[in-house]
Motif scaffolding. Sequence first.
Motif, mmCIF file in Angstrom:
data_model
loop_
_atom_site.group_PDB
_atom_site.id
_atom_site.type_symbol
_atom_site.label_atom_id
_atom_site.label_comp_id
_atom_site.label_asym_id
_atom_site.label_seq_id
_atom_site.Cartn_x
_atom_site.Cartn_y
_atom_site.Cartn_z
ATOM 1 N N LEU A 20 3.173 -16.414 -11.467
ATOM 2 C CA LEU A 20 2.193 -17.352 -12.024
ATOM 3 C C LEU A 20 1.137 -17.686 -10.981
ATOM 4 C CD1 LEU A 20 1.235 -19.116 -14.355
ATOM 5 C CD2 LEU A 20 2.842 -20.885 -13.570
ATOM 6 N N SER A 21 1.550 -17.935 -9.746
ATOM 7 C CA SER A 21 0.597 -18.257 -8.677
ATOM 8 C C SER A 21 -0.353 -17.095 -8.416
ATOM 9 C CB SER A 21 1.340 -18.593 -7.378
ATOM 10 O OG SER A 21 2.082 -19.758 -7.532
ATOM 11 N N LEU A 22 0.164 -15.887 -8.395
ATOM 12 C CA LEU A 22 -0.670 -14.698 -8.184
ATOM 13 C C LEU A 22 -1.721 -14.588 -9.284
ATOM 14 C CD1 LEU A 22 -1.078 -12.080 -6.498
ATOM 15 C CD2 LEU A 22 0.451 -10.959 -8.133
ATOM 16 N N PHE A 23 -1.297 -14.797 -10.516
ATOM 17 C CA PHE A 23 -2.219 -14.724 -11.646
ATOM 18 C C PHE A 23 -3.303 -15.803 -11.542
ATOM 19 C CE2 PHE A 23 -3.146 -16.052 -16.114
ATOM 20 C CZ PHE A 23 -3.962 -14.978 -16.430
ATOM 21 N N LEU A 24 -2.898 -17.036 -11.295
ATOM 22 C CA LEU A 24 -3.864 -18.140 -11.241
ATOM 23 C C LEU A 24 -4.852 -17.964 -10.092
ATOM 24 C CD1 LEU A 24 -1.495 -21.147 -12.084
ATOM 25 C CD2 LEU A 24 -3.099 -19.978 -13.611
#
Length: 195
Positions: A20-24
């Motif tokens: 999720l952090s990578l995507f955001l």
Amino acid sequence: MVEPLKNHILRFVTPPSNELSLFLRALEYQDVNNKEYLLKEGQYCKHIYFIIKGCFRSYFLNSKGVEKVINFGIEDWWYTNFDSFINQTPSEFSIQAAEDSLILKINKEKLDCILKDSLSLNQYFRIIHEKVRIADQRRIQFMYKLSGEELYTVFCKYNPDFVQRVPQYMLASYLGFTPEFLSKIRARKKPRTLF
């Protein structure tokens, strides 16, 4: 600025925090002024957009030069020209802000790279695309099945935000009406007073 999108994702799936952090982090933020274009007919769609605040419309000009609205998008919606974005072909329509807006965007290369390694985010986008397809099918069915007044009533029931937010001529175009026809329908729907 990514909090609304994070909350939206978590409504449907629970990806590992690192995915999720990578995507955001891969998203770009953009302010969009009213009437500003994200995409013009003939251009290649390079991004998919998440609307944090605001409203957009997709439209094309017919052979008589009349605008035909294909779709609208508001807060918590993903919005793009899927044909141009996925197939990397010139867009057949334009995407324009219908009010001052804030968006997050990601290009195809970054999105493909992230989705290749994230089952959860793949599932999230599958759910979103299913919802878009269902909405499109319902709209087509309603346009063939319902009278103009019934179509307007159903639209107002399921999309009350749009009725107040978009100009009448845009709403009429989207529903396949003339602005004059929509005015007549709205006049009949207004509650009558005794005095």
